[in-house]
Scaffold this motif. Structure first.
Motif, short mmCIF file in Angstrom:
data_model
loop_
_atom_site.label_atom_id
_atom_site.label_comp_id
_atom_site.label_asym_id
_atom_site.label_seq_id
_atom_site.Cartn_x
_atom_site.Cartn_y
_atom_site.Cartn_z
N GLU A 160 0.83 -1.21 0.00
CA GLU A 160 0.00 0.00 0.00
C GLU A 160 0.87 1.26 0.00
OE1 GLU A 160 -2.98 1.51 3.29
OE2 GLU A 160 -3.60 -0.44 2.52
N MET A 161 2.05 1.17 0.63
CA MET A 161 2.98 2.30 0.72
C MET A 161 3.94 2.34 -0.48
SD MET A 161 3.86 1.81 4.77
CE MET A 161 4.86 3.26 5.05
N GLY A 162 3.85 1.34 -1.37
CA GLY A 162 4.74 1.29 -2.52
C GLY A 162 6.15 0.83 -2.19
N LEU A 163 6.27 -0.01 -1.15
CA LEU A 163 7.58 -0.46 -0.70
C LEU A 163 7.77 -1.97 -0.90
CD1 LEU A 163 7.71 1.32 2.78
CD2 LEU A 163 8.84 2.05 0.67
N ASN A 164 9.00 -2.38 -1.07
CA ASN A 164 9.38 -3.79 -1.06
C ASN A 164 10.32 -3.96 0.12
OD1 ASN A 164 8.05 -4.33 -3.55
ND2 ASN A 164 9.76 -3.39 -4.61
N VAL A 165 9.86 -4.65 1.15
CA VAL A 165 10.62 -4.75 2.39
C VAL A 165 10.97 -6.20 2.72
CG1 VAL A 165 9.58 -2.65 3.35
CG2 VAL A 165 8.57 -4.87 3.88
N VAL A 166 11.85 -6.32 3.68
CA VAL A 166 12.19 -7.61 4.28
C VAL A 166 11.67 -7.59 5.71
CG1 VAL A 166 14.04 -9.18 4.95
CG2 VAL A 166 14.23 -7.87 2.82
N ILE A 167 11.04 -8.69 6.11
CA ILE A 167 10.48 -8.82 7.44
C ILE A 167 11.15 -10.02 8.11
CG2 ILE A 167 8.38 -9.18 8.80
CD1 ILE A 167 7.59 -8.38 5.37
N SER A 168 11.62 -9.81 9.32
CA SER A 168 12.24 -10.88 10.08
C SER A 168 11.54 -10.98 11.43
CB SER A 168 13.73 -10.58 10.28
OG SER A 168 14.37 -11.62 10.94
N VAL A 169 11.23 -12.20 11.85
CA VAL A 169 10.58 -12.41 13.14
C VAL A 169 11.48 -13.33 13.97
CG1 VAL A 169 8.52 -13.24 14.34
CG2 VAL A 169 8.30 -12.17 12.08
N TYR A 170 11.76 -12.89 15.19
CA TYR A 170 12.60 -13.63 16.13
C TYR A 170 11.76 -14.02 17.34
CZ TYR A 170 17.12 -12.85 13.88
OH TYR A 170 18.20 -12.89 13.01
N ASN A 171 12.11 -15.12 17.98
CA ASN A 171 11.38 -15.54 19.17
C ASN A 171 11.92 -14.83 20.41
OD1 ASN A 171 13.72 -16.91 19.97
ND2 ASN A 171 12.95 -18.92 19.38
N GLU A 172 11.39 -15.19 21.56
CA GLU A 172 11.77 -14.49 22.80
C GLU A 172 13.22 -14.70 23.19
OE1 GLU A 172 10.07 -16.30 26.54
OE2 GLU A 172 9.03 -17.50 25.03
N GLY A 173 13.86 -15.75 22.67
CA GLY A 173 15.27 -15.98 22.93
C GLY A 173 16.17 -15.32 21.91
N ALA A 174 15.61 -14.44 21.08
CA ALA A 174 16.33 -13.70 20.04
C ALA A 174 16.89 -14.64 18.97
CB ALA A 174 17.41 -12.80 20.63
N ASN A 175 16.12 -15.70 18.66
CA ASN A 175 16.48 -16.63 17.60
C ASN A 175 15.50 -16.47 16.44
OD1 ASN A 175 18.67 -18.12 18.92
ND2 ASN A 175 17.05 -18.70 20.35
N PRO A 176 16.00 -16.56 15.20
CA PRO A 176 15.12 -16.35 14.04
C PRO A 176 14.12 -17.48 13.85
CG PRO A 176 17.31 -17.03 13.33
CD PRO A 176 17.38 -16.84 14.81
N ILE A 177 12.87 -17.10 13.53
CA ILE A 177 11.88 -18.11 13.17
C ILE A 177 11.29 -17.85 11.79
CG2 ILE A 177 11.31 -18.77 15.53
CD1 ILE A 177 8.78 -17.13 15.33
N LEU A 178 11.47 -16.63 11.24
CA LEU A 178 10.95 -16.35 9.91
C LEU A 178 11.71 -15.21 9.26
CD1 LEU A 178 7.72 -16.65 8.34
CD2 LEU A 178 8.29 -14.25 8.60
N LEU A 179 12.01 -15.39 7.98
CA LEU A 179 12.59 -14.32 7.16
C LEU A 179 11.76 -14.26 5.90
CD1 LEU A 179 14.85 -12.23 6.69
CD2 LEU A 179 16.12 -14.05 5.53
N HIS A 180 11.20 -13.09 5.61
CA HIS A 180 10.28 -12.92 4.48
C HIS A 180 10.74 -11.71 3.68
CE1 HIS A 180 6.23 -13.11 2.61
NE2 HIS A 180 6.35 -11.78 2.55
N ALA A 181 11.18 -11.96 2.46
CA ALA A 181 11.64 -10.86 1.60
C ALA A 181 10.68 -10.69 0.44
CB ALA A 181 13.04 -11.17 1.07
N MET A 182 10.13 -9.50 0.31
CA MET A 182 9.25 -9.21 -0.82
C MET A 182 10.08 -9.14 -2.10
SD MET A 182 6.83 -6.28 0.94
CE MET A 182 5.86 -5.98 -0.55
N ASP A 183 9.47 -9.48 -3.21
CA ASP A 183 10.14 -9.35 -4.50
C ASP A 183 10.63 -7.92 -4.67
OD1 ASP A 183 9.46 -11.97 -5.05
OD2 ASP A 183 7.75 -11.46 -6.31
N GLY A 184 11.87 -7.77 -5.10
CA GLY A 184 12.41 -6.45 -5.35
C GLY A 184 12.99 -5.76 -4.14
N ALA A 185 12.98 -6.42 -2.97
CA ALA A 185 13.55 -5.80 -1.76
C ALA A 185 15.07 -5.68 -1.92
CB ALA A 185 13.21 -6.63 -0.53
#
Length: 160
Positions: free
Chosen positions: A47-72
């Motif tokens: 909606e904002m016209g952006l291609n971003v990367v989203i990272s989600v970490y758990n409470e122990g600061a360990n990665p559980i998801l990395l999501h990169a939009m096309d063109g990020a």
């Protein structure tokens, strides 16, 4: 920008989450919920016209998801991960940690070793507990902060 309620409905539709599941509060951060957060951020970023990367970490600061939009941006991958790590490790938004590092409580804290003091990292908090964090990179400081806060608000709604 869309309301959280509208995003909840859009995410449920896109990810085929039955209403019975989406309307039930969750007790902790899961991979399924992390996917919901990433898709909610993606909807808002589009909606904002952006291609971003989203990272989600758990409470122990360990990665559980990395999501990169096309063109990020390629550089946004590490930045999003470091922002999520920083927000989880310090249990505060990264832009707040930056302010505290400039003559405040965290004076002397610098970037490095996974710490990134740029806006766009937010802890995922509910019921007085930090359950993890999200990092967003690809827009301006203000845009990244807005998108990360949206993810944190979405999380809080799902954790009722």
């Amino acid at each position: 920008m869309k309301s959280i309620d509208r995003l909840l409905a859009e995410v449920a539709e896109k990810l085929n989450v039955p209403p019975s599941v989406q309307n039930n509060p969750v007790s902790h951060l899961t991979l399924v919920l992390a996917k919901e957060l990433a898709y909610a951020v993606e909807c808002a970023a589009e909606e904002m016209g952006l291609n971003v990367v989203i990272s989600v970490y758990n409470e122990g600061a360990n990665p559980i998801l990395l999501h990169a939009m096309d063109g990020a941006f390629i550089a946004s991958v590490n930045a999003a991960q470091d922002k999520a790590y920083t927000a989880a490790a310090l249990r505060m938004p990264t832009h707040v940690a930056l302010q505290k590092s400039r003559g405040g409580d965290f004076d002397g804290l610098t970037n490095g070793n996974g710490i990134l003091l740029l806006g766009g990292g937010y802890p995922l908090e509910a019921n007085g507990k930090t359950h993890g964090a999200v990092g967003v990179s690809g827009g301006t400081k203000t845009q990244d902060i807005t998108l990360a806060k949206l993810a944190a608000d979405y999380f809080k709604t799902r954790m009722k």
